[in-house]
Design an enzyme around this catalytic site. Structure first.
Site, mmCIF file in Angstrom:
data_model
loop_
_atom_site.group_PDB
_atom_site.id
_atom_site.type_symbol
_atom_site.label_atom_id
_atom_site.label_comp_id
_atom_site.label_asym_id
_atom_site.label_seq_id
_atom_site.Cartn_x
_atom_site.Cartn_y
_atom_site.Cartn_z
ATOM 1 C CD GLU A 286 -8.668 0.506 8.185
ATOM 2 O OE1 GLU A 286 -8.763 -0.402 9.038
ATOM 3 O OE2 GLU A 286 -7.878 1.462 8.304
ATOM 4 C CG HIS B 141 -5.904 -2.493 9.008
ATOM 5 N ND1 HIS B 141 -5.954 -1.338 9.774
ATOM 6 C CD2 HIS B 141 -4.590 -2.688 8.739
ATOM 7 C CE1 HIS B 141 -4.732 -0.888 9.946
ATOM 8 N NE2 HIS B 141 -3.882 -1.683 9.340
ATOM 9 C CG ASP C 96 -0.263 -0.439 2.507
ATOM 10 O OD1 ASP C 96 0.982 -0.364 2.579
ATOM 11 O OD2 ASP C 96 -0.954 -0.868 3.434
ATOM 12 C CG ASN D 294 -8.778 -2.084 12.437
ATOM 13 O OD1 ASN D 294 -7.822 -2.653 11.916
ATOM 14 N ND2 ASN D 294 -9.340 -1.015 11.915
HETATM 15 C C1 GLP Z 1 -0.614 -0.171 8.700
HETATM 16 C C2 GLP Z 1 -0.353 -0.872 7.363
HETATM 17 C C3 GLP Z 1 -0.439 -2.361 7.485
HETATM 18 C C4 GLP Z 1 0.271 -2.804 8.746
HETATM 19 C C5 GLP Z 1 -0.469 -2.308 9.952
HETATM 20 C C6 GLP Z 1 0.223 -2.613 11.273
HETATM 21 O O1 GLP Z 1 -1.656 0.706 8.681
HETATM 22 N N1 GLP Z 1 -1.166 -0.413 6.276
HETATM 23 O O2 GLP Z 1 0.119 -2.956 6.345
HETATM 24 O O3 GLP Z 1 0.333 -4.198 8.808
HETATM 25 O O4 GLP Z 1 -0.791 -0.952 9.863
HETATM 26 O O5 GLP Z 1 1.270 -1.739 11.529
HETATM 27 P P1 GLP Z 1 2.346 -1.979 12.647
HETATM 28 O O6 GLP Z 1 3.225 -3.062 12.163
HETATM 29 O O7 GLP Z 1 3.093 -0.677 12.766
HETATM 30 O O8 GLP Z 1 1.625 -2.347 13.878
#
Ligand code: GLP
Length: 248
Positions: free
Chosen positions: A150, A145, A74, A143
């Site tokens: 989402e 995602h 993304d 959550n």
């Molecule tokens: C973000 C990304 C995800 C990621 C998630 C967790 O928003 N779009 O790809 O897996 O949040 O992030 P973190 O690893 O910092 O907890």
């Protein structure tokens, strides 16, 4: 650990370091077995240790990404590749600039594309024409995602422009100076794009992910918990540390 017939493989490690090392061994094995692998890569705090180990393997053990291609999951909508908070910069600083992955093999969604639909189509097509993703590495939102897919009444199957959930904006604030600065939208692979990958490695670390991991263990698929769609995939490895496994 899981019930009969359950395809998801669960590995629980002592801590973040061990999770990162195990993940790096899996990715290194993939690249060694198939040097021209297409890797799906995530951003966030979770894969940082994995990237550090891969850099170490590259520098100390000659692991080469010279024939490998990458597809990032993304990118924030509205941020150009040179923006310091773009996911592209994150990847450049934490991985790309430290290894021998050729620039032309790096595939990224363009956050400032004029025609978003066309850009999503281009990216989706590039994955398909490159032969698909061999190994998709994923983190998970608190959550549930995946990428920026989402929770909600429906999920999109293909790469698309997504609205960030309020809790995601809050969680991602750690990478920005304030909550206001966090973009409200992002371009993301869809659940279908992700599920087409041949193998999926999902990582989760820390207590803040323990609820999401518990939900993921439930044997049901629902758009209200996007990661649950991984249950329909035949080859998923769930690699989590002890704290994330706290509630299962
Ligand atoms: C973000 C990304 C995800 C990621 C998630 C967790 O928003 N779009 O790809 O897996 O949040 O992030 P973190 O690893 O910092 O907890």
């Amino acid at each position: 650990m899981l019930g009969k017939g359950d395809k998801m493989r669960l590995i629980i490690t002592d801590d973040f370091q061990e999770m990162s090392l195990r993940a790096a061994r899996i990715v290194a094995g993939q690249v060694e077995l198939k040097p021209d692998s297409n890797l799906g890569l995530p951003t966030g705090s979770t894969p940082l240790g994995l990237y550090d180990y891969l850099i170490k393997f590259h520098k100390e053990e000659n692991l080469s990404f010279a024939k490998t291609s990458s597809f990032n999951l993304d990118e924030y909508y509205g941020l150009g590749q040179n923006h310091p908070k773009s996911f592209y910069q994150f990847m450049k600083e934490n991985f790309f600039q430290e290894v021998d992955l050729p620039q032309e093999n790096i595939n990224f969604l363009q956050g400032r594309a004029e025609d978003v639909e066309k850009e999503c189509y281009r990216f989706e097509n590039k994955i398909a024409s490159s032969g698909g993703i061999d190994l998709m590495i994923l983190g998970i939102g608190r959550n549930g995602h995946i990428g920026f897919n989402e929770p909600g009444e429906e999920l999109k199957s293909h790469t698309h422009l997504a609205d960030l959930a309020p809790e995601t904006i809050k969680a991602n604030q750690k990478f920005f100076d304030s909550e206001e600065e966090v973009p409200r939208q992002a371009l993301t692979m869809g659940m279908g794009t992700i599920l087409k990958s041949r193998q999926i490695l999902l990582m989760a670390s820390g207590k803040s992910k323990s609820w999401a991991v518990k939900e993921l263990m439930k044997k049901r698929v629902t758009t209200e918990f996007p990661a649950s769609f991984l249950r329909v995939h035949p080859r998923v490895i769930l690699l989590i540390d002890q704290e994330a496994a706290d509630r299962i």
